[in-house]
Design a protein around this motif. Structure first.
Motif, PDB file in Angstrom:
ATOM      1  N   ASN A   1     -19.680  47.291  51.148  1.00 50.71           N
ATOM      2  CA  ASN A   1     -19.988  45.968  50.614  1.00 50.71           C
ATOM      3  C   ASN A   1     -19.328  45.730  49.249  1.00 50.71           C
ATOM      4  OD1 ASN A   1     -21.761  45.262  52.793  1.00 50.71           O
ATOM      5  ND2 ASN A   1     -23.321  46.599  51.865  1.00 50.71           N
ATOM      6  N   ARG A   2     -18.446  46.647  48.860  1.00 52.81           N
ATOM      7  CA  ARG A   2     -17.713  46.574  47.607  1.00 52.81           C
ATOM      8  C   ARG A   2     -18.647  46.650  46.397  1.00 52.81           C
ATOM      9  NH1 ARG A   2     -12.881  42.373  47.426  1.00 52.81           N
ATOM     10  NH2 ARG A   2     -12.319  43.908  45.814  1.00 52.81           N
ATOM     11  N   LEU A   3     -19.682  47.455  46.541  1.00 50.69           N
ATOM     12  CA  LEU A   3     -20.642  47.657  45.466  1.00 50.69           C
ATOM     13  C   LEU A   3     -20.516  49.062  44.907  1.00 50.69           C
ATOM     14  CD1 LEU A   3     -23.879  46.061  47.026  1.00 50.69           C
ATOM     15  CD2 LEU A   3     -22.336  45.026  45.333  1.00 50.69           C
ATOM     16  N   LEU A   4     -20.515  49.136  43.576  1.00 56.13           N
ATOM     17  CA  LEU A   4     -20.560  50.427  42.903  1.00 56.13           C
ATOM     18  C   LEU A   4     -22.016  50.907  42.855  1.00 56.13           C
ATOM     19  CD1 LEU A   4     -18.292  49.620  39.821  1.00 56.13           C
ATOM     20  CD2 LEU A   4     -17.620  50.863  41.879  1.00 56.13           C
ATOM     21  N   PRO A   5     -22.234  52.208  42.642  1.00 58.34           N
ATOM     22  CA  PRO A   5     -23.623  52.678  42.466  1.00 58.34           C
ATOM     23  C   PRO A   5     -24.339  51.911  41.361  1.00 58.34           C
ATOM     24  CG  PRO A   5     -22.169  54.548  42.785  1.00 58.34           C
ATOM     25  CD  PRO A   5     -21.287  53.346  42.685  1.00 58.34           C
TER      26      PRO A   5
ATOM     27  N   ALA B   1     -22.636  66.221  40.428  1.00 57.18           N
ATOM     28  CA  ALA B   1     -21.867  66.931  41.458  1.00 57.18           C
ATOM     29  C   ALA B   1     -20.500  66.291  41.659  1.00 57.18           C
ATOM     30  CB  ALA B   1     -22.641  66.949  42.773  1.00 57.18           C
ATOM     31  N   ASP B   2     -20.383  64.976  41.461  1.00 60.12           N
ATOM     32  CA  ASP B   2     -19.089  64.292  41.563  1.00 60.12           C
ATOM     33  C   ASP B   2     -19.172  62.973  40.804  1.00 60.12           C
ATOM     34  OD1 ASP B   2     -16.629  63.283  42.134  1.00 60.12           O
ATOM     35  OD2 ASP B   2     -16.868  63.251  44.318  1.00 60.12           O
ATOM     36  N   PRO B   3     -18.919  63.000  39.473  1.00 60.34           N
ATOM     37  CA  PRO B   3     -19.015  61.777  38.667  1.00 60.34           C
ATOM     38  C   PRO B   3     -18.058  60.678  39.106  1.00 60.34           C
ATOM     39  CG  PRO B   3     -19.008  63.725  37.263  1.00 60.34           C
ATOM     40  CD  PRO B   3     -18.657  64.190  38.647  1.00 60.34           C
ATOM     41  N   SER B   4     -16.959  61.038  39.763  1.00 59.76           N
ATOM     42  CA  SER B   4     -15.986  60.023  40.162  1.00 59.76           C
ATOM     43  C   SER B   4     -16.559  59.032  41.166  1.00 59.76           C
ATOM     44  CB  SER B   4     -14.746  60.697  40.759  1.00 59.76           C
ATOM     45  OG  SER B   4     -15.074  61.372  41.971  1.00 59.76           O
ATOM     46  N   VAL B   5     -17.622  59.438  41.897  1.00 64.94           N
ATOM     47  CA  VAL B   5     -18.227  58.532  42.875  1.00 64.94           C
ATOM     48  C   VAL B   5     -18.823  57.317  42.180  1.00 64.94           C
ATOM     49  CG1 VAL B   5     -20.076  58.336  44.591  1.00 64.94           C
ATOM     50  CG2 VAL B   5     -18.667  60.374  44.527  1.00 64.94           C
TER      51      VAL B   5
ATOM     52  N   LEU C   1     -29.678  52.779  35.208  1.00 66.06           N
ATOM     53  CA  LEU C   1     -28.602  51.908  34.735  1.00 66.06           C
ATOM     54  C   LEU C   1     -28.056  52.386  33.387  1.00 66.06           C
ATOM     55  CD1 LEU C   1     -30.095  48.416  35.647  1.00 66.06           C
ATOM     56  CD2 LEU C   1     -28.040  49.445  36.623  1.00 66.06           C
ATOM     57  N   PHE C   2     -28.938  52.729  32.489  1.00 65.15           N
ATOM     58  CA  PHE C   2     -28.513  53.181  31.167  1.00 65.15           C
ATOM     59  C   PHE C   2     -27.654  54.438  31.259  1.00 65.15           C
ATOM     60  CE2 PHE C   2     -29.294  56.009  27.535  1.00 65.15           C
ATOM     61  CZ  PHE C   2     -28.817  55.231  26.500  1.00 65.15           C
ATOM     62  N   ASN C   3     -28.062  55.420  32.047  1.00 65.67           N
ATOM     63  CA  ASN C   3     -27.322  56.669  32.134  1.00 65.67           C
ATOM     64  C   ASN C   3     -25.990  56.494  32.860  1.00 65.67           C
ATOM     65  OD1 ASN C   3     -28.922  59.183  31.095  1.00 65.67           O
ATOM     66  ND2 ASN C   3     -30.461  57.862  32.074  1.00 65.67           N
ATOM     67  N   LEU C   4     -25.946  55.641  33.879  1.00 69.91           N
ATOM     68  CA  LEU C   4     -24.665  55.377  34.538  1.00 69.91           C
ATOM     69  C   LEU C   4     -23.710  54.685  33.577  1.00 69.91           C
ATOM     70  CD1 LEU C   4     -25.835  54.141  38.073  1.00 69.91           C
ATOM     71  CD2 LEU C   4     -24.642  56.274  37.550  1.00 69.91           C
ATOM     72  N   LEU C   5     -24.227  53.735  32.809  1.00 71.58           N
ATOM     73  CA  LEU C   5     -23.388  53.006  31.873  1.00 71.58           C
ATOM     74  C   LEU C   5     -22.932  53.907  30.724  1.00 71.58           C
ATOM     75  CD1 LEU C   5     -22.204  50.243  31.202  1.00 71.58           C
ATOM     76  CD2 LEU C   5     -24.307  49.719  29.952  1.00 71.58           C
ATOM     77  N   THR C   6     -23.794  54.787  30.265  1.00 74.29           N
ATOM     78  CA  THR C   6     -23.446  55.702  29.188  1.00 74.29           C
ATOM     79  C   THR C   6     -22.366  56.678  29.642  1.00 74.29           C
ATOM     80  OG1 THR C   6     -25.673  55.563  28.267  1.00 74.29           O
ATOM     81  CG2 THR C   6     -24.333  57.444  27.611  1.00 74.29           C
ATOM     82  N   ALA C   7     -22.492  57.158  30.869  1.00 78.41           N
ATOM     83  CA  ALA C   7     -21.531  58.132  31.378  1.00 78.41           C
ATOM     84  C   ALA C   7     -20.186  57.489  31.681  1.00 78.41           C
ATOM     85  CB  ALA C   7     -22.081  58.807  32.635  1.00 78.41           C
ATOM     86  N   GLN C   8     -20.203  56.232  32.122  1.00 82.22           N
ATOM     87  CA  GLN C   8     -18.956  55.553  32.504  1.00 82.22           C
ATOM     88  C   GLN C   8     -18.995  54.107  32.004  1.00 82.22           C
ATOM     89  OE1 GLN C   8     -19.319  56.251  36.741  1.00 82.22           O
ATOM     90  NE2 GLN C   8     -17.886  57.969  36.674  1.00 82.22           N
TER      91      GLN C   8
ATOM     92  N   SER D   1     -16.763  52.069  31.475  1.00 85.17           N
ATOM     93  CA  SER D   1     -15.782  51.185  32.109  1.00 85.17           C
ATOM     94  C   SER D   1     -16.349  50.454  33.317  1.00 85.17           C
ATOM     95  CB  SER D   1     -14.559  52.002  32.525  1.00 85.17           C
ATOM     96  OG  SER D   1     -14.930  53.025  33.451  1.00 85.17           O
ATOM     97  N   ILE D   2     -17.570  50.824  33.745  1.00 91.77           N
ATOM     98  CA  ILE D   2     -18.176  50.182  34.911  1.00 91.77           C
ATOM     99  C   ILE D   2     -18.282  48.678  34.723  1.00 91.77           C
ATOM    100  CG2 ILE D   2     -20.352  49.945  36.188  1.00 91.77           C
ATOM    101  CD1 ILE D   2     -20.799  52.889  35.866  1.00 91.77           C
TER     102      ILE D   2
END
Length: 780
Positions: A716-720, A705-709, A767-774, A776-777
């Motif tokens: 707390n300065r934490l990414l998803p 719905a919003d990949p930029s999030v 974790l794998f899918n977030l890392l695959t999609a972005q 640069s995380i």
């Protein structure tokens, strides 16, 4: 304990024979019990693992391997020698082996019998032998064989002496009490067997001290220990003949309303005849005639069992140096057997006997005299409480589990003997009508007695109890929890109450319906928490039923009425939306009754839609849809609280909300995935903090719905991605407890390991899918 004590037989000094035992020539005989429950086996069985079970539940759990016993490298005796010695009543060998080789007491033979089972089954008269067996292996007390018998069951079944039973119960008090509370496969306690088979004097008293609640425990055939005594006698030919003395009391109470044709005795006796009958019964119970002894003894035993059940000491003063004194002095508690029989489910003739012998007790008031925790109704008073119960026999009958015609007969009898009891307020502010409306066993208006109590004092329907509840409140609380609740009515709210079947009952048999019709004002009276009867039904019921219709029809404004601060000023719709048990029919009809409620926030700043999504629902159902349709802006409205969550935040944080619910919410308002809460957390942060899987858990739907999030930090300065990684590490730190080898803990540990493994996989998947999609995380 001295050696060689005997309660009968040619025992002599067992300890003196220890040195003369030929352990090599000990006869092996594996025949089982010699009574009618015997286990036939004349052939030496294979020593397979199934013959070595030590399960305390009679199951198939295999114990640790038991080795043979060795002396100087050579086999001295077989591990089953102690077991076999007990089987063949070789008590000298049992004493010797249990002292010299206590580990052999763990052996379990065919069909789950251990050495203690056999010693109890063979009615071992020697206390020192039994003491030695128990010392060798105390856990044998609570082991059960394939029929669920403990050694205590066998001891009571086969008339083992009082001294032996006392040892079984008190040498290891915790194990002894546990054994007394255990039931065999037929649902019988040791007390059942002691009464059925006329255990020696004193045995029953010992069992009653260990487990007084067993008195009314039903076995598989619905027979209680009390029934083993009284019902058995009352249903016998002799009992039926002798109990003809109670015939004048049959059907008493029907003359004051009710249907006299249903009275068992046919014609109703006038009061003068009943007084003469009372005198006759007292004379019969006092006469010293052999023909009357069975009746007198049955009554005496039944009275003793009831006294124990209600925590009174036995009537007979039997000295026992180890007996504990009663926690409450007898002088401060009065025994009323009529009150006791009114409070329980018992044979009708037992209650009539109590009524005939003690009619004056119908007019007396209980002041914390009867007490015990009851599982079905409001607890009996605490004897340590300073608040007096102040209850009549009618109060106890209203709480009794006795239902149907027999239950109603008791109530009508008590109203005849004491009509003012219906107006009597107990120490908790409750009238008998309040108490019967809380009793799940008496939900039929006419057939179980509520109607009779109401008609004896109609004003009771508006009287508040000690916490401000009317009888209608009481029944509204309990009606959704019993089997007589009305069936679902998914159709829109009817304008008139229909007459139809209510889970096997006609609507005119519903206590809720009849109270609401009889006194509409009660439906508008709040209790001390500010709840109306409708609030309780909305909070606890599952379906929209004719009962709910009746209450709402009596006071339509209830749908627009808020409850008190203790319930966050919620409307009925808020309560139904919060309940995980509420089905669409209940929610939909409450929306129809007050559509505006969907747009009103409760005291916590939450709309009904927030509550419905947070209630544990897994998908968007008709109930949630009806709330949304009544107020569509709720889909984007944040809570009026510091956390400022929208419904998507709530769904993302809910462990039960899955892909269906989350996708439906996003489909209605896709921008919700881009809205932070009061702490700067987006729905994706919250979803990554749970154990949701990537696809089925709905995390992918929120991300898409919003990949930029995925590149936005929370407060707390934490990414998803960081949140998901922290959750993954937390899962790895969770490990099952170790060090216990029993099967239960092994099963628990295995389940915990499986859950942890699955959670690890889901965390890694996210974790794998977030890392695959972005990718640069990892650089942020």
């Amino acid at each position: 304990m001295g050696r060689g004590r005997s309660s009968g037989g040619d025992w002599g000094s067992v300890s003196g024979e220890l040195d003369n035992i030929d352990l090599y020539s000990l006869r092996i005989d594996r025949s089982a019990s010699l009574d009618d429950d015997h286990m036939s086996s004349s052939v030496l069985p294979d020593r397979s693992e199934t013959h070595r079970r030590t399960s305390s539940t009679g199951g198939d759990r295999i114990p640790p391997q038991l080795p043979q016993v060795f002396d100087g490298g050579e086999a001295l005796i077989d591990i089953a020698a102690l077991h076999d010695a007990a089987r063949i009543t070789d008590w000298s060998s049992v004493l010797a082996l249990s002292q010299s080789h206590p580990e052999s007491a763990m052996y379990v033979g065919k069909e789950g019998w251990n050495a203690l089972h056999h010693a109890c089954d063979r009615r071992c008269p020697h206390v020192d032998v039994m003491d030695s067996l128990l010392t060798a292996y105390p856990e044998a007390l609570v082991q059960t064989n394939d029929k669920g018998w403990t050694p205590l069951h066998r001891a009571c079944r086969n008339k083992t002496s009082r001294d032996v039973v006392k040892l079984l119960l008190r040498k290891y008090p915790e194990l002894g009490k546990r054994a007394a509370t255990m039931r065999c496969n037929d649902g019988r306690s040791a007390l059942h067997y002691a009464l059925l088979y006329d255990a020696p004097d004193g045995v029953v008293d010992l069992l009653l001290q260990a487990d007084p609640d067993a008195v009314l425990d039903e076995d598989r055939d619905h027979v209680t220990p009390l029934g083993c005594i009284w019902d058995k006698y009352a249903n016998s030919f002799e009992g039926k003949r002798m109990l003809q003395i109670l015939r004048p009391f049959d059907g008493e109470g029907w003359e004051s309303g009710g249907n006299a044709e249903n009275a068992e005795g046919g014609e109703i006796s006038p009061r003068s005849d009943k007084e003469a009958a009372e005198k006759r019964v007292r004379e019969v119970m006092e006469k010293d005639q052999p023909a009357l002894k069975p009746l007198q003894n049955s009554w005496k035993k039944a009275n003793t069992l009831l006294r124990a059940y209600f925590r009174f000491p036995p009537q007979e003063d039997k000295s026992d140096e180890t007996s504990k004194p009663s926690p409450e002095p007898i002088s401060r508690r009065k025994w009323r057997v009529f009150h006791a029989t009114c409070a329980i489910k018992c044979h009708p003739k037992l209650l009539l006997m109590a009524r005939a012998l003690h009619p004056e007790e119908a007019l007396e008031v209980d002041e914390n005299d009867l007490f015990r925790a009851d599982h079905h109704v409001k607890p009996f008073p605490n004897p340590q409480s300073n608040q007096l119960s102040n209850r009549t026999a009618l109060h106890f009958a209203a709480m009794s589990p006795l239902s149907g015609r027999e239950g109603r007969n008791v109530i009508k009898l008590l109203l005849k003997l004491n009509p003012l009891a219906a107006r009597h307020v107990d120490g908790y502010g409750s009238l008998p009508l309040h108490l019967i409306c809380q009793n799940v066993h008496k939900m039929q208006w006419a057939d179980c007695g509520p109607k009779d109590i109401y008609e004896a004092y109609t004003e009771a329907s508006s009287v508040r109890d000690g916490i401000g509840r009317t009888p209608l409140h009481c029944i509204a609380i309990y009606v959704s929890q019993n089997k007589h609740s009305s069936p679902a009515r998914p159709s829109p709210l009817p304008t008139q109450t229909a007459r139809g079947p209510v889970a096997g009952l006609a609507l005119d048999e519903s206590v809720v319906h009849n109270l609401a019709v009889a006194n509409r004002i009660a439906a508008s009276m709040p209790d001390d928490s500010g709840r109306l009867p409708l609030h309780y039904l909305a909070e606890k019921a599952e379906e929209w039923t004719p009962d709910v219709t009746s209450i709402l029809t009596a006071h339509p404004a209830a749908a627009q009425t808020r409850a008190g601060p203790s319930t966050f000023n919620q409307l009925p719709l808020h309560m139904a939306a919060s309940s995980p048990d509420a089905r669409p029919s209940l929610i939909m009809n409450l929306v129809i009754a007050n559509p505006r409620a969907a747009s009103i926030m409760d005291g916590m700043g939450r709309l009904p839609l927030h509550l419905a999504v947070d209630s544990g629902r897994t998908m968007w159902d008709r109930g949630i849809d009806s709330i949304y349709s009544a107020y569509t802006p709720a889909i984007s409205a944040p809570e009026e609280s510091p956390r400022r969550w929208t419904v998507l935040h709530i769904a993302a944080a809910s462990p039960s909300a899955g892909r269906d619910l989350i996708e439906h919410i996003i489909g209605l308002a896709e921008n919700l995935a881009s809205i932070p809460d009061g702490e700067g957390k987006y729905p994706l942060h919250l979803a990554c903090a749970t154990n949701k899987s990537w696809r089925e858990g709905g995390v992918q739907a929120i991300f898409d719905a919003d990949p930029s999030v995925g590149l936005l930090e929370d407060v707390n300065r934490l990414l998803p991605f960081h949140v998901a990684a922290i959750r993954s590490c937390a899962n790895c730190e969770i490990s099952p407890h170790g060090g216990d080898s029993n099967s239960h803990n092994e099963s628990t540990n295995s389940t915990a390991e499986d859950d942890t493994f699955n959670n690890d996989l889901e965390s890694l998947e996210v974790l794998f899918n977030l890392l695959t999609a972005q990718p640069s995380i990892v650089q942020l």
